[in-house]
Design an enzyme around this catalytic site. Structure first.
Site, mmCIF file in Angstrom:
data_model
loop_
_atom_site.group_PDB
_atom_site.id
_atom_site.type_symbol
_atom_site.label_atom_id
_atom_site.label_comp_id
_atom_site.label_asym_id
_atom_site.label_seq_id
_atom_site.Cartn_x
_atom_site.Cartn_y
_atom_site.Cartn_z
ATOM 1 C CG HIS A 51 4.909 4.034 4.845
ATOM 2 N ND1 HIS A 51 4.326 4.523 6.005
ATOM 3 C CD2 HIS A 51 4.279 2.855 4.593
ATOM 4 C CE1 HIS A 51 3.395 3.679 6.419
ATOM 5 N NE2 HIS A 51 3.338 2.664 5.580
ATOM 6 N NE ARG B 111 2.306 10.919 9.261
ATOM 7 C CZ ARG B 111 3.382 10.410 8.670
ATOM 8 N NH1 ARG B 111 3.674 10.757 7.430
ATOM 9 N NH2 ARG B 111 4.170 9.560 9.291
ATOM 10 C CD GLU C 101 -1.611 2.910 6.447
ATOM 11 O OE1 GLU C 101 -1.213 3.591 7.407
ATOM 12 O OE2 GLU C 101 -0.981 1.919 6.021
ATOM 13 C CD GLU D 92 4.841 -0.562 7.115
ATOM 14 O OE1 GLU D 92 4.551 -0.929 8.249
ATOM 15 O OE2 GLU D 92 4.009 -0.018 6.333
ATOM 16 C CG HIS E 114 -0.224 0.093 2.543
ATOM 17 N ND1 HIS E 114 0.024 -1.032 3.306
ATOM 18 C CD2 HIS E 114 0.303 1.125 3.231
ATOM 19 C CE1 HIS E 114 0.660 -0.676 4.404
ATOM 20 N NE2 HIS E 114 0.847 0.635 4.387
ATOM 21 C CG ASN F 159 -1.705 10.931 13.615
ATOM 22 O OD1 ASN F 159 -1.566 9.745 13.866
ATOM 23 N ND2 ASN F 159 -0.919 11.584 12.773
#
Length: 142
Positions: free
Chosen positions: A76, A11, A56, A119, A7, A60
């Site tokens: 990432h 953010r 994704e 990642e 993926h 937060n």
């Protein structure tokens, strides 16, 4: 060595607005993770019939004052690997810094030459903790 795309993480400042935008593009929610301890929500959206191509959205709960001006929107790229220890050893032997070593046998982070965070996730369950990875500390950020 086998690698599989997982993926791309982005953010978001307002989860509902962002979801509405990606849904307008035709993406559908495929899964959601609400993490009480970490105080964040992950929402995975993908085109219909393409669940292996998700974005994704990371939200937060306590906000993120740097958004949208600090270029933290893009998080990432994520790839699944057959053996995270062998992959990290191969990368390290070729001069790649392992920013977040796979101490848990499951996850590591590295950076591309252009500073893109990557990642790496162990395929299936985590491998048993092993040296030298168990003792390695984080280097920089990811």
């Amino acid at each position: 060595m086998t690698i599989r795309y997982l993926h791309t993480m982005v953010r978001v400042l307002d989860l509902e607005k962002s979801m509405a935008f990606y849904q307008l593009l035709g993406l559908e929610e495929t899964r959601r993770i609400d993490n009480e301890g970490g105080r964040f929500t992950l929402v995975f959206l993908a085109p219909p019939g393409q669940p292996d191509c998700p974005v994704e959205l990371t939200f937060n709960w306590d906000g993120d004052d740097g958004l949208p001006s600090d270029s933290r929107h893009f998080g990432h790229l994520a790839y699944e690997v057959d053996d995270i220890y062998a992959t990290c050893a191969h990368l390290e032997a070729n001069g790649v810094v392992i920013n977040r070593p796979p101490r848990d046998g499951r996850m590591a982070f590295v950076r591309s030459p252009d500073n893109v965070s990557i990642e790496l996730l162990q395929k299936g369950g985590a491998l048993p903790p092993a040296e030298p990875w168990s003792s390695k500390q984080n280097i920089g950020h990811w």
